[in-house]
Design an enzyme around this catalytic site. Sequence first.
Site, PDB file in Angstrom:
ATOM      1  N   CYS A 156       0.828  -1.204   0.000  1.00 19.91           N
ATOM      2  CA  CYS A 156       0.000   0.000   0.000  1.00 19.91           C
ATOM      3  C   CYS A 156       0.866   1.259   0.000  1.00 19.91           C
ATOM      4  O   CYS A 156       2.076   1.222   0.197  1.00 19.91           O
ATOM      5  CB  CYS A 156      -0.970  -0.011   1.166  1.00 19.91           C
ATOM      6  SG  CYS A 156      -0.172   0.024   2.773  1.00 19.91           S
ATOM      7  N   ASP A 157       0.194   2.393  -0.168  1.00 23.92           N
ATOM      8  CA  ASP A 157       0.845   3.646  -0.564  1.00 23.92           C
ATOM      9  C   ASP A 157       2.073   4.043   0.246  1.00 23.92           C
ATOM     10  O   ASP A 157       3.103   4.395  -0.316  1.00 23.92           O
ATOM     11  CB  ASP A 157      -0.169   4.796  -0.481  1.00 23.92           C
ATOM     12  CG  ASP A 157      -1.315   4.634  -1.446  1.00 23.92           C
ATOM     13  OD1 ASP A 157      -1.375   3.601  -2.136  1.00 23.92           O
ATOM     14  OD2 ASP A 157      -2.165   5.531  -1.503  1.00 23.92           O
ATOM     15  N   SER A 207      -5.857  11.450  -3.262  1.00 22.19           N
ATOM     16  CA  SER A 207      -5.551  10.084  -3.667  1.00 22.19           C
ATOM     17  C   SER A 207      -5.033  10.084  -5.092  1.00 22.19           C
ATOM     18  O   SER A 207      -5.342  10.981  -5.882  1.00 22.19           O
ATOM     19  CB  SER A 207      -6.815   9.229  -3.581  1.00 22.19           C
ATOM     20  OG  SER A 207      -6.660   8.026  -4.280  1.00 22.19           O
TER      21      SER A 207
END
Length: 557
Positions: free
Chosen positions: A125-126, A473
């Site tokens: 994930c990010d 995002s």
Amino acid sequence: MTYDPRARSRILVDGPGRAPARSYFKSVGFTSEDLRRPLVMVAHSWIGTMPCNFNHRELAAEVMAGVRAAGGTPMEVNTISISDGISMGTEGMKASLVSREIIADSIELAAVGYSFDAAVIIVGCDKTIPAAAMALARLNIPGLVLYGGSIAPGRYKGRDITIQDVFEGVGQQAAGTISEEELEEIVDAACPGAGACGAQYTANTMATALEFMGLSPMGSATVGATDARKRKVAFRAGELVMKVLNEGILPRQILTRESLENGIICAASTGGSTNVVLHLLAIAHEAGVPLEIDDFDRVSERTPLIGDMRPGGRYVALDMDRAGGTRLLAKRLLEAGKLHGGVLTVTGRTIAEEAEEAVETPGQDVILPVEKALKPTGGLVILKGNLAPEGCVIKVAGHERMYHEGPARVFECEEDAFQAVTNRQIHAGDVVVIRNEGPKGGPGMREMLGVTAALVGEGLGESVALLTDGRFSGATRGLMAGHVAPEAAVGGPIALVQEGDIISFDVKNRKLTLHVDDAELERRRAAWTPRPPKYQRGVFAKYAAQVSSASKGAVTS
């Protein structure tokens, strides 16, 4: 001089004086022979709460098998991760950016505490991706980053969908264009298994950028999380780290100014996430490489947009893999003189040498030739002006408005703005201002995908602009300015905006302007007082006290 592959671990485990350490290691299954080999940290962020990192344990097993096969002793290390998508729109989203620092810190602590000789860091994930690069830059031990891979797209009514469709579905349901039952059908279909968000959102943007920067093996990132090839990729990463160790290739040899520019070029050429600005600034800080926010605009301006990737384009990450992957992207950019081909990678070869192995799928139109670019310049644009003296970031995929002017609709937090959007209180022409969501003011700089996606879902994506001292995002689209700095919490101009003030976005001239005269702004500034910190103790209080401006990467050193 020959590089000693056990330079660190021999201090930990060799000799009579280190007998207690050997005894502890043997209690969990390591042998004397194991301890005579280089010790390799295999770090990952498996967590049972989200798909992005859900395959990390099985990938770690393959990496460790590769390390053993190549003569090393792997040791597994676990760290945390926070799902942006799950926490989006809640207080929990404030934990996301904070976690980048915690992840980097925990990897650094484990590496130092156990005197590891080398490292493979598995990411998903990010925030795990920049955190891994930051940790390697700090440690400067031989190592590489392995991306767990993208989630496969879901299928709904004969088309591919991603989590972006779910967020935008919320706005569509609020607007009455789909039913609650249809929204739930989209929910059920969008995320079919393990892997990080499926398009060129933050995770895939950063994973491919690390390949262009040289910290990840080229061609490894675009292989999907559930693709059978991923296990082979992981095994080879374990073998490769031993080669990197034996040759003494260090992260700071790889992380140069040209390497970081290649990362920007990768993001700009594929319409990647604006979060790449924040994260590359942080990586550069840890590596001691000069990099400023204006560099992103300068590099993006000379980079053609040739990756037709969602959210601005048509395709998802797995389509890019099928088309030819990052090697093909690099080849296209090198042929046009748009990439630094001499950048060293963890394979010991240059980007140009890696790109020579590109294999293009006949007829693909995911990665275009430069002469057929979707747009002659890249997607990352930095605006400045009296509303953002230190800058702010927008993403221009090729079809957005270049100018917008309208009245400010001011909200002191994300929740208030989201409620206004879903209650149909935002209208065409408005400029939505969301403040007190910056690194210090949030704290933690929440992403605004819930708000931006709801605007798109209600059909306002092409007629409303938005600005915030928070983040967006990678799935955000439309005329949206994030990372506005200085932030409201420190008295930046965004704190002085009032309901109805006229704000203009002038993308061509790189200006974000609050149309209020200087005298009135000074009067407002004199009357402004900072808000008390939202957290008085714990990790959020520590973060807010230490964090820098978004224009500096929101680092905490």
